[in-house]
Scaffold this motif. Sequence first.
Motif, short mmCIF file in Angstrom:
data_model
loop_
_atom_site.label_atom_id
_atom_site.label_comp_id
_atom_site.label_asym_id
_atom_site.label_seq_id
_atom_site.Cartn_x
_atom_site.Cartn_y
_atom_site.Cartn_z
N LEU A 4 34.15 43.71 9.45
CA LEU A 4 32.78 43.37 9.04
C LEU A 4 32.79 42.29 7.97
N ILE A 5 33.73 42.37 7.05
CA ILE A 5 33.84 41.34 6.00
C ILE A 5 34.17 39.99 6.63
N GLY A 6 35.13 40.00 7.57
CA GLY A 6 35.50 38.75 8.24
C GLY A 6 34.34 38.15 9.02
N ALA A 7 33.58 39.01 9.72
CA ALA A 7 32.42 38.53 10.48
C ALA A 7 31.38 37.92 9.55
N ALA A 8 31.18 38.55 8.39
CA ALA A 8 30.22 38.02 7.41
C ALA A 8 30.67 36.67 6.88
N VAL A 9 31.97 36.52 6.65
CA VAL A 9 32.50 35.24 6.16
C VAL A 9 32.31 34.14 7.20
N VAL A 10 32.59 34.46 8.48
CA VAL A 10 32.41 33.48 9.55
C VAL A 10 30.96 33.04 9.63
N PHE A 11 30.07 34.00 9.63
CA PHE A 11 28.64 33.70 9.76
C PHE A 11 28.14 32.92 8.55
N ALA A 12 28.48 33.39 7.35
CA ALA A 12 28.00 32.74 6.13
C ALA A 12 28.56 31.33 5.98
N SER A 13 29.83 31.13 6.33
CA SER A 13 30.44 29.81 6.21
C SER A 13 29.78 28.81 7.16
N THR A 14 29.54 29.25 8.39
CA THR A 14 28.92 28.36 9.37
C THR A 14 27.49 28.01 8.98
N LEU A 15 26.71 29.03 8.70
CA LEU A 15 25.31 28.79 8.34
C LEU A 15 25.19 28.08 7.00
N GLY A 16 26.06 28.47 6.03
CA GLY A 16 26.03 27.82 4.72
C GLY A 16 26.38 26.35 4.79
N GLY A 17 27.40 26.01 5.56
CA GLY A 17 27.77 24.61 5.71
C GLY A 17 26.66 23.80 6.37
N PHE A 18 26.02 24.40 7.35
CA PHE A 18 24.91 23.73 8.03
C PHE A 18 23.77 23.45 7.06
N MET A 19 23.47 24.42 6.22
CA MET A 19 22.37 24.26 5.26
C MET A 19 22.73 23.26 4.16
N LEU A 20 23.99 23.26 3.72
CA LEU A 20 24.42 22.29 2.70
C LEU A 20 24.31 20.86 3.21
N ALA A 21 24.47 20.70 4.52
CA ALA A 21 24.34 19.37 5.12
C ALA A 21 22.88 18.98 5.35
N GLY A 22 21.96 19.85 4.94
CA GLY A 22 20.55 19.54 5.08
C GLY A 22 19.88 20.17 6.28
N GLY A 23 20.61 21.01 7.02
CA GLY A 23 20.05 21.64 8.20
C GLY A 23 19.10 22.78 7.87
N GLN A 24 18.19 23.04 8.75
CA GLN A 24 17.24 24.14 8.61
C GLN A 24 17.63 25.26 9.57
N PRO A 25 17.91 26.47 9.06
CA PRO A 25 18.37 27.57 9.91
C PRO A 25 17.43 27.88 11.08
N MET A 26 16.14 27.72 10.87
CA MET A 26 15.18 28.06 11.92
C MET A 26 15.33 27.17 13.14
N VAL A 27 15.94 25.97 12.96
CA VAL A 27 16.14 25.06 14.08
C VAL A 27 17.09 25.68 15.11
N LEU A 28 17.96 26.58 14.64
CA LEU A 28 18.96 27.18 15.53
C LEU A 28 18.41 28.35 16.34
#
Length: 287
Positions: A4-28
């Motif tokens: 569960l920790i690993g899954a959370a890291v994968v999800f948070a890293s992907t979504l976090g990187g997308f948001m740091l680049a200016g992406g909007q999560p709702m677009v996905l």
Amino acid sequence: MLVLIGAAVVFASTLGGFMLAGGQPMVLLHISEFVVILGVAAGVLIIASPGHVLKEIIHKVQGTIKGKAPGKAEYFELLKLLYELFMTGRRNGLIALEEHVMDPSKSTIFQKYPSLANHHERLQFLCNGLKPVIDGKIKPDQLESLMSAELAAKKEEAEHPVHILTLVGDSLPGIGIVAAVLGIINTMAAIADGPEVVGERVAAALTGTLLGIFVAYGFVNPLANRIKFNDAADQLALKCIMQAVAGFAKGLAPLTAVEIARRSLDSNVQPGADELEAAVKNLGTGK
């Protein structure tokens, strides 16, 4: 918990990187892409899996989240149990083991070691290994081959869920492409609606490709690999039992048979030789 920790890291890293680049999560959040990819993946899983394997996949996935591989304490308990059984057979004759092996739930020895008594597969493997020794239906040097054959069959059976999950994981990027192509088809049908609509539909199509790759390499394939490690841990426990029972059947002293089993364990779960010898000497069964 680590899964569960690993899954959370994968999800948070992907979504976090997308948001740091200016992406909007709702677009996905394109529900149609989720329906296509996850639905087709579930269909592939059902098509590829016999009913009993499908149930085993569910069981093993739950095991990666809730289950815990046997550690040093469990193996320490297992080795003490084996020693006590062997000493009983050495002191009182093999027939004395019959009451313990034929009905382990009522055995005074097995009741002292709940980590094995409550594990059906390991308990059954141990009892099945000792029964031919007690009955005298097999030569001692043939017992290891018999138990090895059973162990190999269990190993092959345990690999089926891993193969199926790997198949699904390898299929997901292709399924993502299918979703993307369906999205492009919709895009071509909406060209007359203007660039804003076209852009939204192209984004949805690309989300399909992203989702297929993300689920495959972020979750399904790592999960299959974790199940493989869990299976290896289960096989190690059975191998430990086999080594001890085969050694005892060949006439080795109980402590020697248990020592062979101890040395067959991985270093991270292997009890020390001195602490094991000290522990079995305190069991009150003699040497």
